[in-house]
Motif scaffolding. Sequence first.
Motif, PDB file in Angstrom:
ATOM      1  N   THR A   1       2.383   1.534  -3.520  1.00 22.21           N
ATOM      2  CA  THR A   1       1.341   1.971  -4.446  1.00 22.21           C
ATOM      3  C   THR A   1       1.087   3.469  -4.316  1.00 22.21           C
ATOM      4  O   THR A   1       1.017   4.198  -5.316  1.00 22.21           O
ATOM      5  CB  THR A   1       0.031   1.196  -4.182  1.00 22.21           C
ATOM      6  OG1 THR A   1       0.264  -0.200  -4.375  1.00 22.21           O
ATOM      7  CG2 THR A   1      -1.083   1.651  -5.102  1.00 22.21           C
ATOM      8  N   THR A   2       0.969   3.927  -3.076  1.00 25.75           N
ATOM      9  CA  THR A   2       0.699   5.347  -2.816  1.00 25.75           C
ATOM     10  C   THR A   2       1.856   6.215  -3.274  1.00 25.75           C
ATOM     11  O   THR A   2       1.651   7.266  -3.902  1.00 25.75           O
ATOM     12  CB  THR A   2       0.437   5.564  -1.319  1.00 25.75           C
ATOM     13  OG1 THR A   2      -0.625   4.702  -0.888  1.00 25.75           O
ATOM     14  CG2 THR A   2       0.059   7.008  -1.026  1.00 25.75           C
TER      15      THR A   2
ATOM     16  N   VAL B   1       1.059   6.028   5.216  1.00 29.22           N
ATOM     17  CA  VAL B   1      -0.305   5.570   4.957  1.00 29.22           C
ATOM     18  C   VAL B   1      -0.966   5.247   6.290  1.00 29.22           C
ATOM     19  O   VAL B   1      -0.338   4.701   7.202  1.00 29.22           O
ATOM     20  CB  VAL B   1      -0.283   4.310   4.066  1.00 29.22           C
ATOM     21  CG1 VAL B   1      -1.689   3.790   3.829  1.00 29.22           C
ATOM     22  CG2 VAL B   1       0.394   4.625   2.739  1.00 29.22           C
TER      23      VAL B   1
ATOM     24  N   GLU C   1      -2.900  -1.861  -6.520  1.00 29.43           N
ATOM     25  CA  GLU C   1      -2.413  -2.766  -5.487  1.00 29.43           C
ATOM     26  C   GLU C   1      -3.147  -4.092  -5.630  1.00 29.43           C
ATOM     27  O   GLU C   1      -4.380  -4.133  -5.624  1.00 29.43           O
ATOM     28  CB  GLU C   1      -2.648  -2.184  -4.094  1.00 29.43           C
ATOM     29  CG  GLU C   1      -2.167  -3.104  -2.991  1.00 29.43           C
ATOM     30  CD  GLU C   1      -2.440  -2.575  -1.589  1.00 29.43           C
ATOM     31  OE1 GLU C   1      -2.597  -3.416  -0.685  1.00 29.43           O
ATOM     32  OE2 GLU C   1      -2.493  -1.344  -1.406  1.00 29.43           O
TER      33      GLU C   1
ATOM     34  N   THR D   1       0.836  -1.206   0.000  1.00 26.89           N
ATOM     35  CA  THR D   1       0.000   0.000   0.000  1.00 26.89           C
ATOM     36  C   THR D   1       0.869   1.253   0.000  1.00 26.89           C
ATOM     37  O   THR D   1       0.580   2.214  -0.718  1.00 26.89           O
ATOM     38  CB  THR D   1      -0.938   0.007   1.216  1.00 26.89           C
ATOM     39  OG1 THR D   1      -1.797  -1.130   1.155  1.00 26.89           O
ATOM     40  CG2 THR D   1      -1.787   1.271   1.242  1.00 26.89           C
ATOM     41  N   THR D   2       1.937   1.238   0.780  1.00 24.04           N
ATOM     42  CA  THR D   2       2.850   2.381   0.798  1.00 24.04           C
ATOM     43  C   THR D   2       3.496   2.577  -0.569  1.00 24.04           C
ATOM     44  O   THR D   2       3.575   3.707  -1.078  1.00 24.04           O
ATOM     45  CB  THR D   2       3.935   2.186   1.875  1.00 24.04           C
ATOM     46  OG1 THR D   2       3.310   2.099   3.161  1.00 24.04           O
ATOM     47  CG2 THR D   2       4.919   3.346   1.880  1.00 24.04           C
TER      48      THR D   2
ATOM     49  N   ILE E   1      -6.069  -1.350  -2.210  1.00 24.88           N
ATOM     50  CA  ILE E   1      -5.875  -0.141  -1.422  1.00 24.88           C
ATOM     51  C   ILE E   1      -7.208   0.431  -0.938  1.00 24.88           C
ATOM     52  O   ILE E   1      -7.249   1.381  -0.165  1.00 24.88           O
ATOM     53  CB  ILE E   1      -5.091   0.906  -2.247  1.00 24.88           C
ATOM     54  CG1 ILE E   1      -4.430   1.947  -1.337  1.00 24.88           C
ATOM     55  CG2 ILE E   1      -5.960   1.528  -3.332  1.00 24.88           C
ATOM     56  CD1 ILE E   1      -3.391   2.802  -2.040  1.00 24.88           C
TER      57      ILE E   1
ATOM     58  N   VAL F   1      -4.912   5.486  -7.942  1.00 27.79           N
ATOM     59  CA  VAL F   1      -4.698   4.236  -7.207  1.00 27.79           C
ATOM     60  C   VAL F   1      -5.975   3.417  -7.271  1.00 27.79           C
ATOM     61  O   VAL F   1      -7.082   3.953  -7.393  1.00 27.79           O
ATOM     62  CB  VAL F   1      -4.314   4.479  -5.726  1.00 27.79           C
ATOM     63  CG1 VAL F   1      -2.964   5.147  -5.622  1.00 27.79           C
ATOM     64  CG2 VAL F   1      -5.379   5.284  -4.992  1.00 27.79           C
TER      65      VAL F   1
END
Length: 453
Positions: free
Chosen positions: A128-129, A312, A168, A125-126, A148, A144
Amino acid sequence: MKINKSFENKNVLVLGLAKSGTSAALLLHKLGANVVVNDANAKQDENLLKQLKQEDITTILGSHPDDILSKHKIELIVKNPGIPYTNPVLVTALANKIEIISEPELAYQISDSNLIGVTGSNGKTTVTTLINLMINEGGKKAYVAGNIGVPATTVAQEAEATDTIVMELSSFMLAGIRDLHPHIAVVNNIFSNHLDWHKTRANYIHDKMRITENQTNDDYLIMNWDREEWQKIAKKSNAQVVPFSRQGLSEDGAYEKDSQLFFKNEYIMDAKDIAIPGEQNVENALAAIAAAKLSGTNNASIVQVLKTFSGVKHRIQFVDKIDGRVFYNDSKATDIEATEVALSAFDQPIILLAGGLDRGDDYSRLVPMLKKNVKAVVLNGETADNFKEAAEKAGIETIIKVDKVKNGVSTAFELSEPGDVVLLSPAAASWDQYPNFEIRGDEFIEAVKNINK
């Protein structure tokens, strides 16, 4: 969004509601399919049900009827990623050779945007962000989607051909792909997660690596290079492998050397300038740097994001500093490896809040990290007793059990002193007490807000 007529007049079952199931059902209806939505849970979000009712989409709640496939002449199933293939409806479908896909696969079928796929046991997730922020900071449009919390089918309809979707992808989602083909795929790491679902590590690795199965030599696979096993796995891909390494094991991609971050021998920034703490976030930064550079993002935009991104929610998230104590919410740490990462992020004394669903994990693996700087543990949930044994092996004298996370916060505050870190990092899933890790983390945040009130 590209025109796809293959769903016209097709009888499709959407198995599992929630946001992604609703989005998939509405898209299929828009594409001309005959849609049936089924969820075993009768209690559903009224707003989601209203959307389905407005389109006259058949919705069956409260059970999985034995005859649902035959009665509705189902030809395709789009399933919620969390529903195992042992579900009776899916067992029957497989026996009758009815195709089963995941919601991201459906999204890919109608998307004409550039796709970056991100998977991994921890940190996805981190990553992806970060990739999304970097691309946007560089002047291009990115979205995104996926695991996520944003349905991929919603984003695929909005994103244009010149845009990028950073998706994600969990192992559950990847188990249900057919054609999904990211131009850039990122595998952040592969530990041994969700073995209650996948049964074996080999199955888990297989599903994770499906992210690259449709890639060709024109595509890129960004792979963590810091374990020999991951290097061997990567070499099975048909894509161009771009490694990232915090240990400087390869200079063919992104790497850290002498506390500086590089991409293919080009200096990017100093590691100490990354805003979010912990060695794992150096790895996350390297993975994101590689994806951003391959996407044509300039260094200034990459550096700006890494210097300002504060993390996140629920992932080693700074919550507050009260009377000299610093509170961090890492509710997303649903396995031992994630908690190891969180503990390694701090040099200060730690009061650790942990515990949750018992999936048979061996918490003695945490003993070395617990010995480092954990001064007390506050435990709850099914794993409390097992975690207590590990804490005792680590020589921790202060071990307290509570019934809920919110009560653990007040207990941890009483045990702490100025300069301490109070860290929620459960090393377990939340489902024994909470519907998801987000609600568990929100309870922690709210309890911190109420300290001294």
